[in-house]
Design an enzyme around this catalytic site. Structure first.
Site, PDB file in Angstrom:
ATOM      1  N   THR A 191       0.859  -1.198   0.000  1.00 44.97           N
ATOM      2  CA  THR A 191       0.000   0.000   0.000  1.00 44.97           C
ATOM      3  C   THR A 191       0.882   1.230   0.000  1.00 44.97           C
ATOM      4  O   THR A 191       1.850   1.302   0.741  1.00 44.97           O
ATOM      5  CB  THR A 191      -0.874   0.019   1.269  1.00 44.97           C
ATOM      6  OG1 THR A 191      -1.827  -1.021   1.154  1.00 44.97           O
ATOM      7  CG2 THR A 191      -1.577   1.350   1.460  1.00 44.97           C
ATOM      8  N   ARG A 219     -15.261  -5.538   2.192  1.00 42.71           N
ATOM      9  CA  ARG A 219     -14.398  -5.070   3.299  1.00 42.71           C
ATOM     10  C   ARG A 219     -13.620  -3.807   2.888  1.00 42.71           C
ATOM     11  O   ARG A 219     -13.084  -3.704   1.792  1.00 42.71           O
ATOM     12  CB  ARG A 219     -13.436  -6.193   3.675  1.00 42.71           C
ATOM     13  CG  ARG A 219     -12.454  -5.853   4.806  1.00 42.71           C
ATOM     14  CD  ARG A 219     -11.143  -5.320   4.289  1.00 42.71           C
ATOM     15  NE  ARG A 219     -10.181  -5.066   5.355  1.00 42.71           N
ATOM     16  CZ  ARG A 219      -9.041  -4.407   5.189  1.00 42.71           C
ATOM     17  NH1 ARG A 219      -8.711  -3.944   4.008  1.00 42.71           N
ATOM     18  NH2 ARG A 219      -8.224  -4.232   6.190  1.00 42.71           N
ATOM     19  N   VAL A 220     -13.584  -2.848   3.793  1.00 43.59           N
ATOM     20  CA  VAL A 220     -12.806  -1.632   3.575  1.00 43.59           C
ATOM     21  C   VAL A 220     -11.883  -1.451   4.781  1.00 43.59           C
ATOM     22  O   VAL A 220     -12.311  -1.641   5.925  1.00 43.59           O
ATOM     23  CB  VAL A 220     -13.738  -0.401   3.436  1.00 43.59           C
ATOM     24  CG1 VAL A 220     -12.936   0.890   3.383  1.00 43.59           C
ATOM     25  CG2 VAL A 220     -14.612  -0.541   2.191  1.00 43.59           C
ATOM     26  N   GLY A 221     -10.648  -1.116   4.528  1.00 40.05           N
ATOM     27  CA  GLY A 221      -9.692  -0.921   5.631  1.00 40.05           C
ATOM     28  C   GLY A 221      -9.545   0.539   6.007  1.00 40.05           C
ATOM     29  O   GLY A 221     -10.482   1.340   5.893  1.00 40.05           O
ATOM     30  N   ASP A 222      -8.357   0.875   6.401  1.00 42.28           N
ATOM     31  CA  ASP A 222      -8.085   2.235   6.860  1.00 42.28           C
ATOM     32  C   ASP A 222      -7.745   3.199   5.728  1.00 42.28           C
ATOM     33  O   ASP A 222      -7.919   4.416   5.856  1.00 42.28           O
ATOM     34  CB  ASP A 222      -6.892   2.231   7.822  1.00 42.28           C
ATOM     35  CG  ASP A 222      -5.632   1.697   7.131  1.00 42.28           C
ATOM     36  OD1 ASP A 222      -5.738   0.675   6.431  1.00 42.28           O
ATOM     37  OD2 ASP A 222      -4.563   2.307   7.272  1.00 42.28           O
ATOM     38  N   THR A 242       0.297   1.993   6.766  1.00 41.17           N
ATOM     39  CA  THR A 242       0.215   0.778   5.958  1.00 41.17           C
ATOM     40  C   THR A 242       0.113  -0.386   6.931  1.00 41.17           C
ATOM     41  O   THR A 242       0.615  -0.307   8.053  1.00 41.17           O
ATOM     42  CB  THR A 242       1.440   0.648   5.023  1.00 41.17           C
ATOM     43  OG1 THR A 242       1.335  -0.574   4.289  1.00 41.17           O
ATOM     44  CG2 THR A 242       2.745   0.669   5.767  1.00 41.17           C
ATOM     45  N   GLY A 243      -0.549  -1.447   6.510  1.00 38.29           N
ATOM     46  CA  GLY A 243      -0.701  -2.602   7.394  1.00 38.29           C
ATOM     47  C   GLY A 243      -2.158  -2.946   7.619  1.00 38.29           C
ATOM     48  O   GLY A 243      -3.017  -2.608   6.800  1.00 38.29           O
ATOM     49  N   GLY A 245      -5.578  -2.626   8.355  1.00 42.09           N
ATOM     50  CA  GLY A 245      -6.410  -1.442   8.470  1.00 42.09           C
ATOM     51  C   GLY A 245      -7.316  -1.444   9.669  1.00 42.09           C
ATOM     52  O   GLY A 245      -7.586  -0.386  10.256  1.00 42.09           O
TER      53      GLY A 245
HETATM   54  C1  SD4 Z   1      -5.818  -2.159   4.423  1.00 44.66           C
HETATM   55  N1  SD4 Z   1      -4.017  -0.780   5.151  1.00 44.66           N
HETATM   56  O1  SD4 Z   1      -6.662  -2.291   3.530  1.00 44.66           O
HETATM   57  C2  SD4 Z   1      -4.491  -1.542   4.039  1.00 44.66           C
HETATM   58  C3  SD4 Z   1      -3.573  -2.619   3.578  1.00 44.66           C
HETATM   59  C4  SD4 Z   1      -2.132  -2.249   3.507  1.00 44.66           C
HETATM   60  O2  SD4 Z   1       0.013  -2.723   2.851  1.00 44.66           O
HETATM   61  O3  SD4 Z   1      -1.690  -1.254   4.005  1.00 44.66           O
HETATM   62  N2  SD4 Z   1      -1.307  -3.033   2.914  1.00 44.66           N
HETATM   63  O4  SD4 Z   1      -5.999  -2.549   5.562  1.00 44.66           O
END
Ligand code: SD4
Length: 331
Positions: A191, A219-222, A242-243, A245
């Site tokens: 990301t 699904r939706v993350g951060d 990143t990571g 979410g």
């Molecule tokens: C998420 N933060 O959709 C994003 C994924 C991500 O490196 O950062 N991947 O949760």
């Protein structure tokens, strides 16, 4: 004169070296001002991004060095990764959800606190560009799903197939296990969150992703959530994540980091504190990843991650730097 105007006026007139009272954007600076009236070096323009995306920061730098705005810089930088089919966590070539559909999330925020986002949008190659259109062409902040896609077509974006053969084959392979357990970005991490300061000292940010591989449909993350995946406050600085979410949303991570900088922490200290806050809510876990990067008004940067191996990329007059970061586990 209001502080906001004061900062705006002073930043428009200067680049490079300015006296300390003029960058009273961080509490520390304000405190230092009385004791130390000498000049403070500003690092700007500057672009920074998550991970080692040197093509993205190089593109952002192209915009910045020619006097372009931080908003254009972060958009153009993010678009590089969106178009890269080898990046399987962003844009075209992104990993699909568990049903085989690539759904994209992105948001963008400018120096005035304007922002736009698209969530769970299919068939459009550059969600960051659509997010910018949402910001500039609608009275809204977020558009999701079919509505976002329809809006994109109305704005002239083309329909494209986002699922590459490589991502499709990997998804088919994953389906054979038919176990719903999305791998949490320890290896699958691309990301892009990108932040920039332009020659006027104005800050913008962008964040774009295809999210967690093989996520539940919808699904939706951060990443498209202002405050979680990205936050910009032009008086203080900006942060992006990143990571996993879900964990970033739970702590409103990027907003938290900007607020920590407002209280006087450096970008590095703020990122560390943000990660520690998340870990304090996940005692004993080390099976997931969160990384933050941040920048303050002076152009100081920082980054920190739960897992080792996180880097972030900067591009300034001094050139291209890939900054390895410390991690919580190691610390
Ligand atoms: C998420 N933060 O959709 C994003 C994924 C991500 O490196 O950062 N991947 O949760």
């Amino acid at each position: 004169m209001k502080r906001r105007n004061f900062l705006k006026n002073s930043s428009a007139a200067t680049a490079g070296l300015i006296s300390a009272p003029l960058i009273a954007s961080c509490k520390n600076d304000v405190e230092k001002k009385a004791a130390n009236p000498e000049k403070i070096k500003l690092t700007r323009p500057i672009a920074i991004c998550t991970w080692n995306f040197k093509n993205a920061t190089a593109k952002a730098w192209e915009v910045l060095k020619d006097g372009g705005s931080s908003l254009d810089a972060v958009q153009k930088g993010a678009m590089v990764e969106e178009a890269d089919v080898n990046n399987q966590t962003v844009g075209v070539g992104g990993r699909p959800d568990r049903d085989g559909n690539v759904t994209l999330d992105a948001c963008i925020m400018d120096k005035d606190g304007n922002c736009g986002a698209v969530l769970c949008m299919q068939n459009i190659a550059s969600p960051i560009s659509v997010a910018r259109k949402v910001m500039e062409e609608t009275p809204h902040v977020m558009l999701a799903g079919k509505g976002a896609e329809k809006f994109a077509y109305e704005q002239g974006f083309e329909k494209v197939n986002l699922l590459t053969e490589k991502s499709k084959q990997e998804w088919l392979e994953w389906k054979k296990t038919s176990e719903y357990k999305p791998i949490i970005n320890i290896e699958n991490h691309d990301t892009i969150g990108i932040l920039a300061i332009d020659k006027n000292g104005d800050i913008s940010g962008a964040c774009t992703t295809s999210g967690m591989g093989y996520k539940y449909a919808g699904r939706v993350g951060d990443s498209p959530i202002i405050g979680a995946g990205l936050f910009v406050d032009n008086e203080i600085g900006a942060a992006t994540a990143t990571g996993v979410g879900e964990e970033v949303v739970r702590t409103v991570g990027s907003f938290l980091i900007v607020e920590l900088m407002r209280q006087g922490k450096s970008p590095q200290e703020a990122c560390e504190e943000g990660v520690k806050r998340i870990m304090s809510k996940n005692a004993g876990r080390n099976d997931f990843q969160i990384g933050f990067i941040a920048i303050n008004k002076k152009g100081e940067t920082g980054g920190y991650c739960i897992q080792p191996g996180f880097t972030y990329r900067t591009y300034s007059e001094e050139g291209h730097v890939n900054n390895p970061t410390e991690s919580f586990i190691k610390a």
